[in-house]
Design an enzyme around this catalytic site. Structure first.
Site, PDB file in Angstrom:
ATOM      1  N   ASN A   7     -67.544 -95.717 -19.539  1.00  0.00           N
ATOM      2  CA  ASN A   7     -66.904 -94.486 -19.975  1.00  0.00           C
ATOM      3  C   ASN A   7     -67.814 -93.341 -19.522  1.00  0.00           C
ATOM      4  O   ASN A   7     -68.831 -93.070 -20.151  1.00  0.00           O
ATOM      5  CB  ASN A   7     -66.766 -94.532 -21.501  1.00  0.00           C
ATOM      6  CG  ASN A   7     -66.050 -93.323 -22.058  1.00  0.00           C
ATOM      7  OD1 ASN A   7     -65.664 -92.428 -21.312  1.00  0.00           O
ATOM      8  ND2 ASN A   7     -65.882 -93.295 -23.366  1.00  0.00           N
ATOM      9  N   ARG A  91     -62.812 -96.301 -17.974  1.00  0.00           N
ATOM     10  CA  ARG A  91     -61.936 -95.444 -18.772  1.00  0.00           C
ATOM     11  C   ARG A  91     -61.604 -94.190 -17.964  1.00  0.00           C
ATOM     12  O   ARG A  91     -62.491 -93.523 -17.437  1.00  0.00           O
ATOM     13  CB  ARG A  91     -62.657 -95.040 -20.039  1.00  0.00           C
ATOM     14  CG  ARG A  91     -61.808 -94.166 -20.900  1.00  0.00           C
ATOM     15  CD  ARG A  91     -62.565 -93.631 -22.064  1.00  0.00           C
ATOM     16  NE  ARG A  91     -61.628 -93.255 -23.083  1.00  0.00           N
ATOM     17  CZ  ARG A  91     -61.874 -93.334 -24.362  1.00  0.00           C
ATOM     18  NH1 ARG A  91     -63.014 -93.784 -24.788  1.00  0.00           N
ATOM     19  NH2 ARG A  91     -60.975 -92.965 -25.234  1.00  0.00           N
ATOM     20  N   HIS A 180     -56.158 -90.516 -26.427  1.00  0.00           N
ATOM     21  CA  HIS A 180     -56.629 -91.568 -27.350  1.00  0.00           C
ATOM     22  C   HIS A 180     -55.692 -92.777 -27.340  1.00  0.00           C
ATOM     23  O   HIS A 180     -55.659 -93.542 -28.315  1.00  0.00           O
ATOM     24  CB  HIS A 180     -56.699 -91.067 -28.815  1.00  0.00           C
ATOM     25  CG  HIS A 180     -57.717 -90.013 -29.065  1.00  0.00           C
ATOM     26  ND1 HIS A 180     -57.478 -88.946 -29.906  1.00  0.00           N
ATOM     27  CD2 HIS A 180     -58.985 -89.861 -28.612  1.00  0.00           C
ATOM     28  CE1 HIS A 180     -58.551 -88.173 -29.953  1.00  0.00           C
ATOM     29  NE2 HIS A 180     -59.484 -88.700 -29.171  1.00  0.00           N
ATOM     30  N   ARG A 241     -61.925 -77.762 -31.917  1.00  0.00           N
ATOM     31  CA  ARG A 241     -60.674 -77.332 -31.261  1.00  0.00           C
ATOM     32  C   ARG A 241     -59.660 -76.862 -32.305  1.00  0.00           C
ATOM     33  O   ARG A 241     -59.558 -77.458 -33.381  1.00  0.00           O
ATOM     34  CB  ARG A 241     -60.059 -78.494 -30.472  1.00  0.00           C
ATOM     35  CG  ARG A 241     -60.884 -78.890 -29.277  1.00  0.00           C
ATOM     36  CD  ARG A 241     -60.301 -80.098 -28.580  1.00  0.00           C
ATOM     37  NE  ARG A 241     -61.336 -81.058 -28.280  1.00  0.00           N
ATOM     38  CZ  ARG A 241     -61.128 -82.339 -28.023  1.00  0.00           C
ATOM     39  NH1 ARG A 241     -59.900 -82.827 -28.021  1.00  0.00           N
ATOM     40  NH2 ARG A 241     -62.139 -83.132 -27.759  1.00  0.00           N
ATOM     41  N   ARG A 285     -69.713 -84.630 -42.090  1.00  0.00           N
ATOM     42  CA  ARG A 285     -70.779 -84.988 -43.041  1.00  0.00           C
ATOM     43  C   ARG A 285     -71.409 -83.721 -43.598  1.00  0.00           C
ATOM     44  O   ARG A 285     -71.661 -83.617 -44.801  1.00  0.00           O
ATOM     45  CB  ARG A 285     -71.832 -85.872 -42.366  1.00  0.00           C
ATOM     46  CG  ARG A 285     -71.327 -87.289 -42.169  1.00  0.00           C
ATOM     47  CD  ARG A 285     -72.173 -88.040 -41.197  1.00  0.00           C
ATOM     48  NE  ARG A 285     -71.924 -87.581 -39.830  1.00  0.00           N
ATOM     49  CZ  ARG A 285     -72.129 -88.306 -38.749  1.00  0.00           C
ATOM     50  NH1 ARG A 285     -72.608 -89.513 -38.854  1.00  0.00           N
ATOM     51  NH2 ARG A 285     -71.873 -87.827 -37.550  1.00  0.00           N
ATOM     52  N   GLU A 384     -62.263 -99.342 -28.508  1.00  0.00           N
ATOM     53  CA  GLU A 384     -61.655 -98.975 -27.229  1.00  0.00           C
ATOM     54  C   GLU A 384     -62.248 -99.796 -26.080  1.00  0.00           C
ATOM     55  O   GLU A 384     -61.540-100.152 -25.140  1.00  0.00           O
ATOM     56  CB  GLU A 384     -61.854 -97.474 -26.979  1.00  0.00           C
ATOM     57  CG  GLU A 384     -60.995 -96.635 -27.920  1.00  0.00           C
ATOM     58  CD  GLU A 384     -61.511 -95.234 -28.138  1.00  0.00           C
ATOM     59  OE1 GLU A 384     -62.616 -95.097 -28.711  1.00  0.00           O
ATOM     60  OE2 GLU A 384     -60.841 -94.280 -27.744  1.00  0.00           O
TER      61      GLU A 384
HETATM   62  P1  ADP Z   1     -65.889 -88.793 -30.942  1.00  0.00           P
HETATM   63  O1  ADP Z   1     -65.864 -90.199 -30.381  1.00  0.00           O
HETATM   64  O2  ADP Z   1     -64.603 -88.049 -30.834  1.00  0.00           O
HETATM   65  O3  ADP Z   1     -67.079 -87.981 -30.526  1.00  0.00           O
HETATM   66  P2  ADP Z   1     -66.317 -90.136 -33.475  1.00  0.00           P
HETATM   67  O4  ADP Z   1     -65.147 -91.030 -33.546  1.00  0.00           O
HETATM   68  O5  ADP Z   1     -67.660 -90.733 -33.251  1.00  0.00           O
HETATM   69  O6  ADP Z   1     -66.072 -88.920 -32.507  1.00  0.00           O
HETATM   70  O7  ADP Z   1     -66.373 -89.306 -34.860  1.00  0.00           O
HETATM   71  C1  ADP Z   1     -67.371 -88.359 -35.075  1.00  0.00           C
HETATM   72  C2  ADP Z   1     -67.081 -87.619 -36.352  1.00  0.00           C
HETATM   73  O8  ADP Z   1     -66.896 -88.555 -37.435  1.00  0.00           O
HETATM   74  C3  ADP Z   1     -68.282 -86.775 -36.775  1.00  0.00           C
HETATM   75  O9  ADP Z   1     -68.177 -85.481 -36.295  1.00  0.00           O
HETATM   76  C4  ADP Z   1     -68.180 -86.775 -38.257  1.00  0.00           C
HETATM   77  O10 ADP Z   1     -67.481 -85.609 -38.617  1.00  0.00           O
HETATM   78  C5  ADP Z   1     -67.340 -87.960 -38.638  1.00  0.00           C
HETATM   79  N1  ADP Z   1     -68.111 -88.952 -39.411  1.00  0.00           N
HETATM   80  C6  ADP Z   1     -68.816 -90.002 -38.963  1.00  0.00           C
HETATM   81  N2  ADP Z   1     -69.391 -90.679 -39.995  1.00  0.00           N
HETATM   82  C7  ADP Z   1     -69.022 -90.033 -41.119  1.00  0.00           C
HETATM   83  C8  ADP Z   1     -69.271 -90.223 -42.516  1.00  0.00           C
HETATM   84  N3  ADP Z   1     -70.016 -91.230 -42.943  1.00  0.00           N
HETATM   85  N4  ADP Z   1     -68.703 -89.353 -43.389  1.00  0.00           N
HETATM   86  C9  ADP Z   1     -67.954 -88.333 -42.959  1.00  0.00           C
HETATM   87  N5  ADP Z   1     -67.681 -88.089 -41.673  1.00  0.00           N
HETATM   88  C10 ADP Z   1     -68.195 -88.922 -40.755  1.00  0.00           C
END
Ligand code: ADP
Length: 402
Positions: A7, A91, A180, A241, A285, A384
């Site tokens: 990826n 990907r 996605h 976004r 978080r 994925e």
């Molecule tokens: P991407 O692949 O789109 O970068 P992810 O699927 O890894 O994103 O998701 C990232 C987001 O998930 C973080 O920005 C955070 O907001 C949220 N996240 C991850 N772990 C937690 C948690 N334990 N509690 C709340 N939100 C979380």
């Protein structure tokens, strides 16, 4: 078969070496900051080795070479020779209307992926850089492209066309594509197995909630609508976004803030969403913590996010003429009981009531709806990379073993 899944972003390479029969990850890692002096590779192997290598990596070819070297390294390698890798799965974010499914990559496929660059100017060039680098280094292995858009190619015209002159669709391919798809496809199939039902008889709403977030209506195994559109900017309010806004806001901002169209586009992509609303962070978080400490804008950002997800669930239940399950996946969907609870607040009337105790449990695939609910609420960790490996295996089986 050992499948190498890649990826590639503009300055990063995420990878996994997967044993597709055992469905096991043999090695994985992330190379970041390609093109800068601060490049570093974090590489993990099945034998519990974790290494970090810091050295300048000028481009994707150098980066992929570094990763391949790590795979066969005498101390922390997982294979003896690169010929043990049967195939490479790449990907690709945007496949336009050309690609309805994964394909074996050849010169024509590369040309067709290039044609989709105007629709994914950040992602497709990076994906192509990875493909070309990998094909140069491993010219005798089969390379397969797996598209984020392909799963959504079953969306009917009434859902993918915008209220714009039809000529624009013909001229520029202006329509909803959705993204996605690899994740929506994976969690739908996994949900059917978990529920012990045929995918062909289920109406599912899949919620992929990460930094980028989208919802899909998956009816009888096929995507019939999704929240992202021509680009991944449409739909939900995301980390940075804006999701859907009144298009009149764009010329308004250009006028009032003295911005160019490009500047507004960047503003809507990078400075908006829950980051813009909270003025604090794009990471949930941080928002949960701040909200717990009484920060009203952090609470508002979370409420706006959840409200829009729940509206899509309602809309898609209508689009499918009913609903059997709602699935939560990706970073936020898998890990945030607080957000799931907010999203599910008003779903009870549809027969989907959240069980707060089950919702608090954090582990693997699980049901979080109350016992006996006609509509199931499920949490399913996405995978994925495994889908890309399985797709690569499926496409390669014909050519490798004939
Ligand atoms: P991407 O692949 O789109 O970068 P992810 O699927 O890894 O994103 O998701 C990232 C987001 O998930 C973080 O920005 C955070 O907001 C949220 N996240 C991850 N772990 C937690 C948690 N334990 N509690 C709340 N939100 C979380």
């Amino acid at each position: 078969m050992k499948i190498f899944v890649l990826n590639c972003g503009s300055s990063s390479i995420k990878y996994q070496l997967i044993d597709s029969e055992a469905k096991k990850v043999i090695a994985k890692g992330l190379l970041e900051r390609i093109g800068t002096a601060g490049s570093f590779l974090k590489h993990y192997s099945v034998y519990d080795y974790a290494i970090e290598i810091k050295r300048p990596v000028a481009n994707h070819t150098e980066g992929i070479q570094m990763v391949l070297d790590a795979l066969v390294h005498k101390d922390y390698g997982v294979i003896k020779d690169l010929s043990e890798i049967t195939a490479f799965g790449h990907r690709v974010v945007h496949g336009g209307e050309k690609f309805h499914e994964s394909v074996l990559i050849n010169e024509q496929v590369i040309e067709d992926i290039k044609k989709c660059i105007p629709m994914a100017p950040l992602h497709n060039p990076a994906n192509l850089a990875g493909i070309k680098a990998c094909m140069t280094l491993m010219p005798n292995a089969p390379h397969v492209a797996v598209f984020d858009t392909a799963f959504h190619q079953t969306i009917p015209a009434k859902a993918y066309l915008y209220g714009l002159p039809y000529e624009l669709y013909i001229k520029y391919g202006l329509r909803k594509y959705g993204f996605h798809g690899i994740s929506h496809q994976y969690v739908s199939g996994t949900a059917a197995k978990y529920l012990g039902k045929e995918l062909a008889e289920l109406r599912l709403v899949t919620c992929h909630l990460g930094n980028g977030a989208s919802v899909a209506a998956v009816k009888h195994g096929k995507s019939i609508d999704t929240s992202m559109g021509f680009t991944p900017l449409e739909g939900l309010v995301m980390g940075t976004r804006c999701g859907e806004v009144d298009p009149a806001i764009i010329p308004f901002l250009m006028d009032k803030e003295d911005m160019t169209g490009k500047q507004v586009y960047q503003y809507l992509n990078n400075k908006s969403g829950v980051l813009g609303i909270s003025g604090l962070s794009s990471d949930f978080r941080d928002l949960e913590k701040a909200s717990g400490n009484g920060d009203e804008r952090a609470s508002l950002a979370m409420d706006i996010f959840a409200y829009r997800v729940s509206k899509y669930i309602g809309a898609y239940a209508v689009a499918m003429g009913g609903l059997d399950a709602v699935i939560f996946t990706a970073g936020l969907g898998e890990n945030s009981p607080v957000i799931r609870e907010k999203i599910c607040e008003n779903l009870g009337f549809m027969g989907a009531s959240l069980d707060k105790e089950k919702n608090a449990v954090r582990d693997g695939i699980r049901e979080i709806s109350k016992d006996g609910c006609p509509v199931k609420l499920l949490v399913i960790p996405t995978n994925e990379e495994l889908v890309i490996a399985e797709e690569t295996e499926r496409i390669c089986q014909n050519i490798v073993f004939l």
